[in-house]
Design a protein around this motif. Structure first.
Motif, PDB file in Angstrom:
ATOM      1  N   PHE A 189      -3.649  11.028   1.388  1.00 36.64           N
ATOM      2  CA  PHE A 189      -2.582  12.026   1.389  1.00 36.64           C
ATOM      3  C   PHE A 189      -1.691  11.774   0.181  1.00 36.64           C
ATOM      4  CE2 PHE A 189       1.608  13.704   2.575  1.00 36.64           C
ATOM      5  CZ  PHE A 189       1.253  15.016   2.866  1.00 36.64           C
ATOM      6  N   HIS A 190      -1.634  12.796  -0.687  1.00 35.67           N
ATOM      7  CA  HIS A 190      -0.818  12.690  -1.905  1.00 35.67           C
ATOM      8  C   HIS A 190       0.580  13.229  -1.664  1.00 35.67           C
ATOM      9  CE1 HIS A 190      -4.217  11.831  -4.533  1.00 35.67           C
ATOM     10  NE2 HIS A 190      -4.890  12.810  -3.963  1.00 35.67           N
ATOM     11  N   LEU A 238       0.037   8.276  -0.821  1.00 33.75           N
ATOM     12  CA  LEU A 238       0.878   7.707   0.250  1.00 33.75           C
ATOM     13  C   LEU A 238       0.016   7.189   1.393  1.00 33.75           C
ATOM     14  CD1 LEU A 238       3.616  10.477   0.243  1.00 33.75           C
ATOM     15  CD2 LEU A 238       3.760   8.214  -0.803  1.00 33.75           C
ATOM     16  N   VAL A 239      -1.091   7.865   1.626  1.00 30.20           N
ATOM     17  CA  VAL A 239      -2.138   7.343   2.518  1.00 30.20           C
ATOM     18  C   VAL A 239      -3.364   7.245   1.621  1.00 30.20           C
ATOM     19  CG1 VAL A 239      -3.570   7.823   4.548  1.00 30.20           C
ATOM     20  CG2 VAL A 239      -1.117   8.338   4.594  1.00 30.20           C
ATOM     21  N   GLY A 298       2.981  -2.004  10.587  1.00 32.33           N
ATOM     22  CA  GLY A 298       3.168  -2.193   9.155  1.00 32.33           C
ATOM     23  C   GLY A 298       4.629  -2.059   8.798  1.00 32.33           C
ATOM     24  N   PRO A 299       4.997  -2.517   7.614  1.00 36.77           N
ATOM     25  CA  PRO A 299       6.399  -2.455   7.203  1.00 36.77           C
ATOM     26  C   PRO A 299       6.851  -1.025   6.947  1.00 36.77           C
ATOM     27  CG  PRO A 299       5.037  -3.285   5.409  1.00 36.77           C
ATOM     28  CD  PRO A 299       4.139  -3.130   6.587  1.00 36.77           C
ATOM     29  N   ASN A 300       8.147  -0.838   6.749  1.00 37.91           N
ATOM     30  CA  ASN A 300       8.697   0.482   6.422  1.00 37.91           C
ATOM     31  C   ASN A 300       7.943   1.055   5.226  1.00 37.91           C
ATOM     32  OD1 ASN A 300      11.931  -0.749   7.190  1.00 37.91           O
ATOM     33  ND2 ASN A 300      10.815   0.748   8.356  1.00 37.91           N
ATOM     34  N   GLY A 301       7.626   2.334   5.348  1.00 34.93           N
ATOM     35  CA  GLY A 301       6.984   3.019   4.225  1.00 34.93           C
ATOM     36  C   GLY A 301       5.501   2.740   4.074  1.00 34.93           C
ATOM     37  N   ALA A 302       4.889   2.085   5.051  1.00 37.01           N
ATOM     38  CA  ALA A 302       3.472   1.724   4.933  1.00 37.01           C
ATOM     39  C   ALA A 302       2.545   2.934   5.074  1.00 37.01           C
ATOM     40  CB  ALA A 302       3.113   0.672   5.989  1.00 37.01           C
ATOM     41  N   GLY A 303       3.071   4.014   5.678  1.00 41.79           N
ATOM     42  CA  GLY A 303       2.223   5.201   5.881  1.00 41.79           C
ATOM     43  C   GLY A 303       1.861   5.425   7.337  1.00 41.79           C
ATOM     44  N   LYS A 304       2.558   4.769   8.249  1.00 43.28           N
ATOM     45  CA  LYS A 304       2.236   4.884   9.681  1.00 43.28           C
ATOM     46  C   LYS A 304       2.495   6.306  10.196  1.00 43.28           C
ATOM     47  CE  LYS A 304       5.249   1.612  10.782  1.00 43.28           C
ATOM     48  NZ  LYS A 304       5.822   1.331   9.449  1.00 43.28           N
ATOM     49  N   HIS A 356      -0.547  -1.224   4.974  1.00 39.67           N
ATOM     50  CA  HIS A 356       0.374  -1.700   3.937  1.00 39.67           C
ATOM     51  C   HIS A 356       0.159  -0.863   2.694  1.00 39.67           C
ATOM     52  CE1 HIS A 356       1.729  -4.874   0.871  1.00 39.67           C
ATOM     53  NE2 HIS A 356       2.808  -4.401   1.466  1.00 39.67           N
ATOM     54  N   ARG A 357       1.259  -0.271   2.196  1.00 41.30           N
ATOM     55  CA  ARG A 357       1.202   0.582   1.008  1.00 41.30           C
ATOM     56  C   ARG A 357       0.126   1.657   1.120  1.00 41.30           C
ATOM     57  NH1 ARG A 357       2.431  -3.845  -3.758  1.00 41.30           N
ATOM     58  NH2 ARG A 357       4.502  -4.323  -2.990  1.00 41.30           N
ATOM     59  N   GLY A 358       0.063   2.269   2.299  1.00 43.75           N
ATOM     60  CA  GLY A 358      -0.854   3.394   2.496  1.00 43.75           C
ATOM     61  C   GLY A 358      -2.293   3.022   2.762  1.00 43.75           C
ATOM     62  N   ARG A 359      -2.592   1.738   2.676  1.00 45.00           N
ATOM     63  CA  ARG A 359      -3.983   1.326   2.911  1.00 45.00           C
ATOM     64  C   ARG A 359      -4.113   0.659   4.280  1.00 45.00           C
ATOM     65  NH1 ARG A 359      -5.994  -2.570   0.184  1.00 45.00           N
ATOM     66  NH2 ARG A 359      -3.951  -3.400  -0.394  1.00 45.00           N
ATOM     67  N   LEU A 360      -5.257   0.879   4.913  1.00 47.71           N
ATOM     68  CA  LEU A 360      -5.536   0.184   6.169  1.00 47.71           C
ATOM     69  C   LEU A 360      -6.101  -1.179   5.795  1.00 47.71           C
ATOM     70  CD1 LEU A 360      -5.731   0.109   9.219  1.00 47.71           C
ATOM     71  CD2 LEU A 360      -7.953   1.215   9.060  1.00 47.71           C
ATOM     72  N   VAL A 361      -5.259  -2.177   5.990  1.00 45.14           N
ATOM     73  CA  VAL A 361      -5.602  -3.507   5.496  1.00 45.14           C
ATOM     74  C   VAL A 361      -6.394  -4.287   6.545  1.00 45.14           C
ATOM     75  CG1 VAL A 361      -4.575  -5.683   4.723  1.00 45.14           C
ATOM     76  CG2 VAL A 361      -3.563  -3.541   4.031  1.00 45.14           C
ATOM     77  N   GLU A 362      -6.098  -4.005   7.814  1.00 48.00           N
ATOM     78  CA  GLU A 362      -6.771  -4.748   8.879  1.00 48.00           C
ATOM     79  C   GLU A 362      -6.917  -3.886  10.123  1.00 48.00           C
ATOM     80  OE1 GLU A 362      -5.474  -8.715   8.476  1.00 48.00           O
ATOM     81  OE2 GLU A 362      -6.283  -9.343  10.402  1.00 48.00           O
TER      82      GLU A 362
END
Ligand SMILES: Nc1ncnc2c1ncn2[C@@H]1O[C@H](COP(=O)(O)OP(=O)(O)OP(=O)(O)O)[C@@H](O)[C@H]1O
Length: 240
Positions: free
Chosen positions: A17-18, A24-25, A42-48, A208-214
């Motif tokens: 998602f741009h 952003l995602v 995730g932290p604030n702004g992670a894209g949840k 985290h930062r729009g990416r699914l890290v785990e």
């Protein structure tokens, strides 16, 4: 074997998602089967929130696909969403639920019956005639969940449902959510509250930062996070 009428599993494939010239995602993929409570952590702004809104169909992916189970009616009727700040109509508690049911096409007599059951189920029957906007924050969130529940969703999305609430109201909502899962409703919710994720999650999707890290079962995630980002977040070190 899966229930043929079910909208689940939900397949999220390489979703981007741009916004603001940023991703952003950023290439998020996961599969959500029926059952359990999945926490987007995730932290604030992670894209949840964006991820939940994309899944619920409020936003359209810039790239990638979001697909409901093959052959299922992926219409919005089988999934509902509850927001961080509940949006209440300037009407009574009861009218808020009735309006949602009417908008979903539920016929008059059934509408009243479902409304009555929902207000009882969520401890709001004695507030039916009160103005919804005069309820406390915790009560409004309970009403928002009752209103969503009355639609009989198979899947319920919640975006930080307790972030504005005190510990007692938070505990009440958490108990309700556990009850919904026991009833067979699949729940996916966002939080940045680690304690809440530990208390409720059966599965964790860590962003985290729009990416699914785990993407892990909750027990594994909290016992042994696989990534440095998740380890830092659990240690309280990870900020945007
Ligand atoms: N429509 C939009 N256009 C541009 N940027 C947006 C839009 N919606 C959200 N953002 C930005 O995208 C990023 C992710 O937002 P999102 O609300 O999904 O984060 P979050 O993980 O839910 O954070 P929080 O815990 O603070 O609610 C943020 O930097 C936010 O400012």
């Amino acid at each position: 074997m899966r229930d043929r009428s079910s909208i689940l599993p939900l397949d999220v494939r390489s979703v981007v998602f741009h916004g603001d010239g940023r991703r952003l995602v950023d290439g998020v993929s996961f599969r959500l089967p029926a059952g359990g409570l999945t926490v987007l952590l995730g932290p604030n702004g992670a894209g949840k929130s964006l991820t939940l809104r994309l899944c619920h169909g409020l936003l359209t992916p810039s790239e990638g696909q979001i697909a409901w189970a093959p052959g299922a009616d992926g219409g919005t009727r089988r999934h509902a969403m509850v927001f961080q700040k509940p949006i209440m109509l300037r009407r009574s508690v009861e009218a808020n639920v009735l309006h949602a049911l009417a908008a979903a096409g539920v016929a008059g007599p059934e509408r009243r019956e479902r409304c009555r059951t929902a207000l009882e189920r969520f401890g709001l029957a004695d507030r039916a005639d009160q103005a919804a906007r005069l309820l406390s924050g915790g009560e409004q969130q309970r009403l928002a969940i009752a209103r969503a529940w009355a639609l009989r969703p198979e899947l319920l999305f919640l975006d930080e449902p307790t972030s504005q609430l005190d510990p007692a109201a938070t505990r009440q909502i958490e108990t309700l959510l556990t009850g919904l899962v026991a009833e067979g409703i699949t729940v996916m919710m966002s939080t940045h509250d680690l304690g809440q994720a530990r208390r409720l999650a059966s599965r964790v999707l860590f962003l985290h930062r729009g990416r699914l890290v785990e993407d892990a079962c909750a027990t594994d995630f909290f016992a042994a996070p696989a990534t440095s980002e998740a380890r830092a977040f659990l240690a309280g070190d990870l900020i945007w």
